[in-house]
Design a protein around this motif. Structure first.
Motif, mmCIF file in Angstrom:
data_model
loop_
_atom_site.group_PDB
_atom_site.id
_atom_site.type_symbol
_atom_site.label_atom_id
_atom_site.label_comp_id
_atom_site.label_asym_id
_atom_site.label_seq_id
_atom_site.Cartn_x
_atom_site.Cartn_y
_atom_site.Cartn_z
ATOM 1 N N LYS A 172 0.821 -1.193 0.000
ATOM 2 C CA LYS A 172 0.000 0.000 0.000
ATOM 3 C C LYS A 172 0.862 1.253 0.000
ATOM 4 N N TYR A 173 0.270 2.319 -0.439
ATOM 5 C CA TYR A 173 0.933 3.612 -0.509
ATOM 6 C C TYR A 173 0.918 4.278 0.859
ATOM 7 N N ILE A 174 2.047 4.819 1.282
ATOM 8 C CA ILE A 174 2.156 5.567 2.530
ATOM 9 C C ILE A 174 2.893 6.869 2.207
ATOM 10 N N ASN A 175 2.345 7.982 2.646
ATOM 11 C CA ASN A 175 2.986 9.271 2.416
ATOM 12 C C ASN A 175 4.243 9.363 3.271
ATOM 13 N N ALA A 176 5.364 9.652 2.638
ATOM 14 C CA ALA A 176 6.649 9.715 3.340
ATOM 15 C C ALA A 176 6.647 10.764 4.444
ATOM 16 N N GLU A 177 5.912 11.857 4.252
ATOM 17 C CA GLU A 177 5.859 12.906 5.282
ATOM 18 C C GLU A 177 5.243 12.399 6.584
ATOM 19 N N ALA A 178 4.404 11.374 6.474
ATOM 20 C CA ALA A 178 3.748 10.825 7.659
ATOM 21 C C ALA A 178 4.612 9.791 8.369
ATOM 22 N N VAL A 179 5.671 9.339 7.723
ATOM 23 C CA VAL A 179 6.475 8.246 8.264
ATOM 24 C C VAL A 179 7.881 8.676 8.665
ATOM 25 N N PHE A 180 8.551 9.413 7.795
ATOM 26 C CA PHE A 180 9.960 9.749 8.020
ATOM 27 C C PHE A 180 10.132 11.061 8.763
ATOM 28 N N PRO A 181 11.156 11.144 9.591
ATOM 29 C CA PRO A 181 11.475 12.440 10.201
ATOM 30 C C PRO A 181 11.905 13.427 9.109
ATOM 31 N N LYS A 182 11.717 14.706 9.361
ATOM 32 C CA LYS A 182 12.008 15.751 8.371
ATOM 33 C C LYS A 182 13.427 15.638 7.825
ATOM 34 N N LEU A 188 16.300 11.987 1.555
ATOM 35 C CA LEU A 188 15.736 11.159 0.487
ATOM 36 C C LEU A 188 15.390 11.993 -0.739
ATOM 37 N N GLN A 189 14.919 13.217 -0.508
ATOM 38 C CA GLN A 189 14.526 14.075 -1.625
ATOM 39 C C GLN A 189 15.731 14.522 -2.454
ATOM 40 N N GLN A 190 16.928 14.337 -1.953
ATOM 41 C CA GLN A 190 18.120 14.616 -2.746
ATOM 42 C C GLN A 190 18.259 13.589 -3.881
ATOM 43 N N TYR A 191 17.636 12.420 -3.687
ATOM 44 C CA TYR A 191 17.744 11.332 -4.658
ATOM 45 C C TYR A 191 16.461 11.090 -5.450
ATOM 46 N N VAL A 192 15.315 11.231 -4.788
ATOM 47 C CA VAL A 192 14.033 10.927 -5.423
ATOM 48 C C VAL A 192 13.025 12.000 -5.022
#
Length: 88
Positions: free
Chosen positions: A2-12, A18-22
């Motif tokens: 299932k899809y999970i929003n990264a903002e809800a799971v990962f610390p800032k 991660l956003q440096q890569y994807v």
């Protein structure tokens, strides 16, 4: 899966890294080794097939033919034969 929003799971901080890569794409994060479930364990398919195969073997021992079992369970003749003669 299932899809999970990264903002809800990962610390800032980790999300920024991660956003440096994807960015804006889907990313698959596999389960750690040793924690993966085998095929059909989560959905129950494995247990369903195990019980079906047990029933096929039992009915065969009680005298039902492979042809009858093939028709009853909607399986090919060779599939029923493999189930009957395989180790249980």
């Amino acid at each position: 899966m299932k899809y999970i929003n990264a903002e809800a799971v990962f610390p800032k901080r980790l999300l920024d890294e991660l956003q440096q890569y994807v960015q804006g794409d889907w990313i698959y994060i596999p389960a750690m080794k040793g924690t993966r479930k085998a095929w059909g364990e989560r959905s129950g398919s494995r247990e369903t097939l195990r019980l079906r195969n047990k029933e096929i073997r039992l009915q065969y021992k009680r005298g039902r033919s492979i042809e009858q079992l093939s028709s009853q369970f909607g399986l090919a003749y060779d599939t029923v034969k493999k189930i009957i003669y395989s180790k249980s």
